[in-house]
Design an enzyme around this catalytic site. Structure first.
Site, mmCIF file in Angstrom:
data_model
loop_
_atom_site.group_PDB
_atom_site.id
_atom_site.type_symbol
_atom_site.label_atom_id
_atom_site.label_comp_id
_atom_site.label_asym_id
_atom_site.label_seq_id
_atom_site.Cartn_x
_atom_site.Cartn_y
_atom_site.Cartn_z
ATOM 1 N N LYS A 13 35.465 43.865 40.265
ATOM 2 C CA LYS A 13 35.867 44.534 41.512
ATOM 3 C C LYS A 13 36.466 45.913 41.233
ATOM 4 C CE LYS A 13 38.798 41.289 42.850
ATOM 5 N NZ LYS A 13 38.705 40.336 41.722
ATOM 6 N N ARG A 88 43.727 37.601 49.460
ATOM 7 C CA ARG A 88 43.447 36.516 48.515
ATOM 8 C C ARG A 88 43.734 35.152 49.120
ATOM 9 N NH1 ARG A 88 44.185 39.784 43.502
ATOM 10 N NH2 ARG A 88 43.843 38.520 41.659
ATOM 11 N N ARG A 127 39.440 41.639 27.422
ATOM 12 C CA ARG A 127 39.968 42.894 27.990
ATOM 13 C C ARG A 127 41.179 43.392 27.214
ATOM 14 N NH1 ARG A 127 39.878 42.623 34.532
ATOM 15 N NH2 ARG A 127 41.849 41.546 34.291
ATOM 16 N N ARG A 160 46.691 42.037 28.407
ATOM 17 C CA ARG A 160 47.584 41.691 29.521
ATOM 18 C C ARG A 160 48.023 40.242 29.379
ATOM 19 N NH1 ARG A 160 44.474 43.368 34.984
ATOM 20 N NH2 ARG A 160 45.260 41.360 35.629
ATOM 21 N N ARG A 171 44.311 31.271 36.835
ATOM 22 C CA ARG A 171 43.906 32.277 37.833
ATOM 23 C C ARG A 171 42.576 31.889 38.479
ATOM 24 N NH1 ARG A 171 43.741 37.619 34.592
ATOM 25 N NH2 ARG A 171 43.373 38.648 36.575
HETATM 26 P P1 AMP Z 1 44.530 41.350 39.773
HETATM 27 O O1 AMP Z 1 44.681 42.509 38.869
HETATM 28 O O2 AMP Z 1 43.944 41.706 41.133
HETATM 29 O O3 AMP Z 1 43.807 40.185 39.151
HETATM 30 O O4 AMP Z 1 46.011 40.829 40.110
HETATM 31 C C1 AMP Z 1 46.901 40.422 39.093
HETATM 32 C C2 AMP Z 1 47.940 39.479 39.648
HETATM 33 O O5 AMP Z 1 48.691 40.134 40.695
HETATM 34 C C3 AMP Z 1 47.399 38.226 40.309
HETATM 35 O O6 AMP Z 1 47.105 37.205 39.376
HETATM 36 C C4 AMP Z 1 48.558 37.849 41.237
HETATM 37 O O7 AMP Z 1 49.633 37.290 40.508
HETATM 38 C C5 AMP Z 1 49.015 39.211 41.731
HETATM 39 N N1 AMP Z 1 48.279 39.619 42.958
HETATM 40 C C6 AMP Z 1 47.427 40.675 43.086
HETATM 41 N N2 AMP Z 1 46.928 40.738 44.334
HETATM 42 C C7 AMP Z 1 47.478 39.689 45.007
HETATM 43 C C8 AMP Z 1 47.345 39.187 46.335
HETATM 44 N N3 AMP Z 1 46.541 39.778 47.235
HETATM 45 N N4 AMP Z 1 48.061 38.080 46.667
HETATM 46 C C9 AMP Z 1 48.892 37.489 45.796
HETATM 47 N N5 AMP Z 1 49.045 37.887 44.516
HETATM 48 C C10 AMP Z 1 48.348 38.982 44.125
#
Ligand code: AMP
Length: 216
Positions: A13, A88, A127, A160, A171
């Site tokens: 994404k 989400r 990554r 990370r 996740r």
């Molecule tokens: P991402 O980089 O989008 O995978 O986000 C990393 C982490 O941030 C996720 O595993 C969640 O802990 C938190 N996070 C990001 N976006 C959201 C969202 N829309 N709702 C809840 N937690 C989020």
């Protein structure tokens, strides 16, 4: 154009959003990036979010909804925006709908990207990012010239915390349970466009552009 990129962690994404920004001149709103910046800056929100993120769990809805509401009100979102990693959950999607209708706007397209679980695991566990300049790498698909060292600035590369395998599995489970229902949510709303996320970055981008232009 108001767009949502939907799909599991590691599907691409963020990569695709960056190409769309250049093409359409509209900003990417990544709640993950905004939260990581808050964690790094030790803001009160970042301190609250860190534990959830490190565990691969979702940050509470009210926190992310607040972030997105504030961001959508900024002038650079007037022409459109690309939401990456938000919504989400169904309550987040409901809240987004309310915020947008209060602004006289709506979501035009939800692009749902998918690839199988083994591929996601390979992409996520490999990554790496530079601790100094933030540049992204992948140990198999986009390695640095010298292992562990950033090509651009010589900084150390790191993984990370939430890209470690146990956290990734969590996740992915969270995605299935809480985010995948949004596929039928937006399908019912008539705005869902599905794209296969397996392939080259440019190939997937071409597919996305085709669905946005109604060619497929
Ligand atoms: P991402 O980089 O989008 O995978 O986000 C990393 C982490 O941030 C996720 O595993 C969640 O802990 C938190 N996070 C990001 N976006 C959201 C969202 N829309 N709702 C809840 N937690 C989020």
């Amino acid at each position: 154009m108001n767009l949502i990129l939907l799909g599991p962690p590691g599907v691409g994404k963020g990569t695709q959003a960056k190409l769309l920004i250049d093409r359409f001149g509209i900003p990417q709103i990544s709640t993950g990036d905004i939260l990581r910046a808050a964690v790094k800056d030790l803001t009160p929100m970042g301190v609250k979010a860190k534990g959830f993120m490190d565990a691969g769990a979702l940050v509470p809805d009210e926190v992310v909804i607040g972030i997105v509401e504030e961001r959508l009100a900024q002038p650079d979102c007037q022409k459109g925006f690309i939401l990456d990693g938000f919504p989400r959950t169904v309550p987040q999607a409901d809240a987004l709908g309310k915020v947008l209708s209060g602004m006289g706007k709506q979501i035009d397209h939800v692009v749902s990207l998918s690839v199988d679980k083994d591929e996601l695991l390979k992409r996520l566990t490999g990554r790496r990012a530079c601790s100094k300049c933030g540049a992204g790498y992948h140990v198999d698909f986009a390695p640095s010239k010298v292992a562990g060292v950033c090509d651009a600035c010589g900084g150390d590369l790191f993984q990370r915390e939430d890209d470690k395998e146990a956290t990734i599995l969590n996740r992915l489970a969270v995605y299935e349970a809480q985010t995948a229902p949004l596929i039928s949510y937006y399908g019912a709303a008539g705005v869902l466009r599905s794209v296969d996320g397996l392939g080259t970055v440019d190939g997937v981008q071409a597919e996305i552009l085709a669905v946005l232009q109604g060619a497929r």
